[in-house]
Design an enzyme around this catalytic site. Structure first.
Site, PDB file in Angstrom:
ATOM      1  N   ARG A  62       0.844  -1.199   0.000  1.00 36.20           N
ATOM      2  CA  ARG A  62       0.000   0.000   0.000  1.00 36.20           C
ATOM      3  C   ARG A  62       0.877   1.245   0.000  1.00 36.20           C
ATOM      4  O   ARG A  62       2.017   1.219   0.460  1.00 36.20           O
ATOM      5  CB  ARG A  62      -0.905   0.038   1.237  1.00 36.20           C
ATOM      6  CG  ARG A  62      -1.987  -1.004   1.270  1.00 36.20           C
ATOM      7  CD  ARG A  62      -3.011  -0.677   2.356  1.00 36.20           C
ATOM      8  NE  ARG A  62      -2.416  -0.702   3.686  1.00 36.20           N
ATOM      9  CZ  ARG A  62      -2.971  -0.153   4.764  1.00 36.20           C
ATOM     10  NH1 ARG A  62      -4.112   0.505   4.660  1.00 36.20           N
ATOM     11  NH2 ARG A  62      -2.382  -0.246   5.938  1.00 36.20           N
TER      12      ARG A  62
ATOM     13  N   VAL B 202       6.020  -6.772  11.714  1.00 39.37           N
ATOM     14  CA  VAL B 202       7.472  -6.573  11.860  1.00 39.37           C
ATOM     15  C   VAL B 202       7.878  -6.257  13.298  1.00 39.37           C
ATOM     16  O   VAL B 202       9.063  -6.342  13.637  1.00 39.37           O
ATOM     17  CB  VAL B 202       7.996  -5.468  10.914  1.00 39.37           C
ATOM     18  CG1 VAL B 202       7.790  -5.854   9.461  1.00 39.37           C
ATOM     19  CG2 VAL B 202       7.375  -4.120  11.235  1.00 39.37           C
TER      20      VAL B 202
ATOM     21  N   ASN C 271      10.102  -0.016   5.171  1.00 33.55           N
ATOM     22  CA  ASN C 271       9.100   1.008   4.919  1.00 33.55           C
ATOM     23  C   ASN C 271       7.931   0.948   5.893  1.00 33.55           C
ATOM     24  O   ASN C 271       7.236   1.945   6.092  1.00 33.55           O
ATOM     25  CB  ASN C 271       8.581   0.867   3.483  1.00 33.55           C
ATOM     26  CG  ASN C 271       7.346   1.689   3.217  1.00 33.55           C
ATOM     27  OD1 ASN C 271       7.412   2.914   3.107  1.00 33.55           O
ATOM     28  ND2 ASN C 271       6.200   1.028   3.140  1.00 33.55           N
TER      29      ASN C 271
ATOM     30  N   SER D  32      11.580  10.256   8.211  1.00 28.04           N
ATOM     31  CA  SER D  32      10.644  11.366   8.001  1.00 28.04           C
ATOM     32  C   SER D  32      11.257  12.663   8.507  1.00 28.04           C
ATOM     33  O   SER D  32      12.009  12.650   9.491  1.00 28.04           O
ATOM     34  CB  SER D  32       9.339  11.093   8.758  1.00 28.04           C
ATOM     35  OG  SER D  32       8.536  12.257   8.846  1.00 28.04           O
TER      36      SER D  32
ATOM     37  N   TYR E 170       5.931   9.142  16.993  1.00 26.85           N
ATOM     38  CA  TYR E 170       6.337   8.964  15.594  1.00 26.85           C
ATOM     39  C   TYR E 170       7.678   9.660  15.321  1.00 26.85           C
ATOM     40  O   TYR E 170       8.589   9.071  14.722  1.00 26.85           O
ATOM     41  CB  TYR E 170       5.247   9.529  14.688  1.00 26.85           C
ATOM     42  CG  TYR E 170       5.485   9.335  13.216  1.00 26.85           C
ATOM     43  CD1 TYR E 170       5.257   8.104  12.613  1.00 26.85           C
ATOM     44  CD2 TYR E 170       5.913  10.390  12.416  1.00 26.85           C
ATOM     45  CE1 TYR E 170       5.455   7.926  11.245  1.00 26.85           C
ATOM     46  CE2 TYR E 170       6.104  10.226  11.051  1.00 26.85           C
ATOM     47  CZ  TYR E 170       5.882   8.994  10.470  1.00 26.85           C
ATOM     48  OH  TYR E 170       6.092   8.825   9.129  1.00 26.85           O
ATOM     49  N   ALA E 171       7.812  10.902  15.787  1.00 26.41           N
ATOM     50  CA  ALA E 171       9.051  11.652  15.563  1.00 26.41           C
ATOM     51  C   ALA E 171      10.238  10.971  16.225  1.00 26.41           C
ATOM     52  O   ALA E 171      11.333  10.909  15.649  1.00 26.41           O
ATOM     53  CB  ALA E 171       8.900  13.080  16.090  1.00 26.41           C
TER      54      ALA E 171
ATOM     55  N   LYS F 285      11.382   8.070  14.096  1.00 28.52           N
ATOM     56  CA  LYS F 285      12.005   8.466  12.840  1.00 28.52           C
ATOM     57  C   LYS F 285      13.396   9.060  13.072  1.00 28.52           C
ATOM     58  O   LYS F 285      14.308   8.870  12.247  1.00 28.52           O
ATOM     59  CB  LYS F 285      11.103   9.439  12.091  1.00 28.52           C
ATOM     60  CG  LYS F 285       9.796   8.808  11.621  1.00 28.52           C
ATOM     61  CD  LYS F 285      10.047   7.598  10.727  1.00 28.52           C
ATOM     62  CE  LYS F 285       8.779   6.973  10.194  1.00 28.52           C
ATOM     63  NZ  LYS F 285       9.032   5.838   9.283  1.00 28.52           N
TER      64      LYS F 285
ATOM     65  N   ILE G 116       3.531  13.168   1.480  1.00 28.10           N
ATOM     66  CA  ILE G 116       3.277  12.387   0.277  1.00 28.10           C
ATOM     67  C   ILE G 116       1.797  12.063   0.207  1.00 28.10           C
ATOM     68  O   ILE G 116       1.174  11.705   1.212  1.00 28.10           O
ATOM     69  CB  ILE G 116       4.115  11.090   0.279  1.00 28.10           C
ATOM     70  CG1 ILE G 116       5.609  11.408   0.506  1.00 28.10           C
ATOM     71  CG2 ILE G 116       3.915  10.330  -1.028  1.00 28.10           C
ATOM     72  CD1 ILE G 116       6.238  12.305  -0.537  1.00 28.10           C
TER      73      ILE G 116
END
Length: 248
Positions: free
Chosen positions: A18, A67, A93, A145, A158-159, A162, A191
Site C-alpha cells: 500500500r 514486523v 518502509n 521522516s 512517531y518523531a 524516525k 506524500i
C-alpha cells in the site's frame, strides 16, 4: 519505465502493498527484481496489488506478519533462507502513526509506534545483514521522516522513532561497510497517500503551505529515490539521508 536494472536481484519491502511501499515494490518489479512485499493485516490490498500486476505477479511474493514481532521476523527469514539463494535489497518502509499529545498519549500508543517503526527496522535489518554477508553485498534503505528532525505537535512517538531510524542507520552503516553493504535513509515529506488522509482539511492545507513547491509528493517520486540508493550507482553512499520533501 525504470532506468535501473535489478534483474536477478531479490528485494524485501516491508509495508510493501500500500501507499509508498506499493510504489516501491512496483518500481522494483518494473526494473526486473523479484520482490517479497510484507504487510501486517490488509489482505485485500495485498491481493488487489498482485492482481493488477499481470505477468510481473510471477516475481512478487506477499507475506503477512507484524514486523514488531521478533519471532515472526525470525520465522520469515528462515523461509527467505530456504527459498532465495541471495538477498540484495531490504527496504524498511513499514510504519504506523498513533497521534496524541504526550500528556494524553497512552503507553500502548507509544509502544506500538516504537515497536513497528523502530524495533521493526532493527529486527528486519539484523537478519537481512546475516543473509547479505554471505554474498558480501547488500543495500538497506530505511524510510524515515522530516518529523524526526522537526517534530510535529501530537507526533512525539512517531518523531522519536524516525529520529531513531536515522541514528540506527548511521551506526549500522559503519558496522557493515567493509562487507560492501550500504545502509541509507530516504526521508519523504508530505506524500499524497492514505497515510495522511485522516488529517483534518485545515491541517492538510497548512502542511501544503509549508512546502516550497506548494504540493504534496507522489509515492513514485519516493520510489525513484529508493531505487537509486538500491542500485550499484550508489556504491559510495552510506549512512546518508536523502530528503524527498519538495524543499521542506
Amino acid at each position: 519505465m525504470s532506468s535501473f536494472d535489478f534483474n536477478g536481484q531479490t528485494a524485501i519491502v516491508t509495508g510493501g502493498t500500500r501507499g509508498i511501499g506499493r510504489a516501491i515494490s512496483q518500481s522494483f518489479l518494473d526494473a526486473g527484481a523479484t520482490v517479497v512485499a510484507t504487510y501486517a493485516g490488509n489482505e485485500g490490498a495485498a491481493e488487489a496489488f498482485a492482481a493488477e500486476l499481470g505477468d510481473a505477479a510471477e516475481r512478487l511474493e506477499t507475506r503477512k506478519f507484524d514486523v514488531s514481532d521478533y519471532e515472526a521476523v525470525e520465522a520469515f527469514y528462515r523461509d527467505i533462507d530456504k527459498d532465495y539463494a541471495s538477498l540484495e535489497i531490504l527496504v524498511n518502509n513499514a510504519g504506523i502513526r498513533r497521534d496524541s499529545i504526550v500528556g494524553m498519549m497512552s503507553l500502548e500508543d507509544w509502544q506500538q509506534v516504537v515497536g513497528t517503526n523502530l524495533t521493526g527496522t532493527y529486527s528486519m535489518s539484523k537478519f537481512a545483514v546475516h543473509k547479505m554477508m554471505q554474498s558480501r553485498y547488500g543495500r538497506i534503505i530505511n524510510i524515515t521522516s522530516p518529523s524526526g528532525q522537526m517534530g510535529f505537535e501530537g507526533q512525539a512517538n512517531y518523531a522519536a522513532t524516525k529520529a531513531g531510524i536515522v541514528a540506527f542507520t548511521k551506526s549500522l552503516s559503519k558496522e557493515v561497510a567493509k562487507r560492501k553493504i550500504t545502509v541509507n535513509c530516504v526521508s519523504p515529506g508530505f506524500i499524497d497517500t492514505e497515510f495522511i488522509g485522516d488529517l483534518p482539511d485545515d491541517q492538510m492545507k497548512a502542511y501544503k503551505g509549508m512546502v516550497p513547491m506548494r504540493r504534496f509528493g507522489t509515492p513514485e517520486e519516493v520510489a525513484h529515490s529508493v531505487l537509486f540508493l538500491a542500485s550499484r550507482a550508489s556504491t559510495y553512499i552510506t549512512g546518508a539521508t536523502l530528503d524527498v520533501t519538495g524543499g521542506l
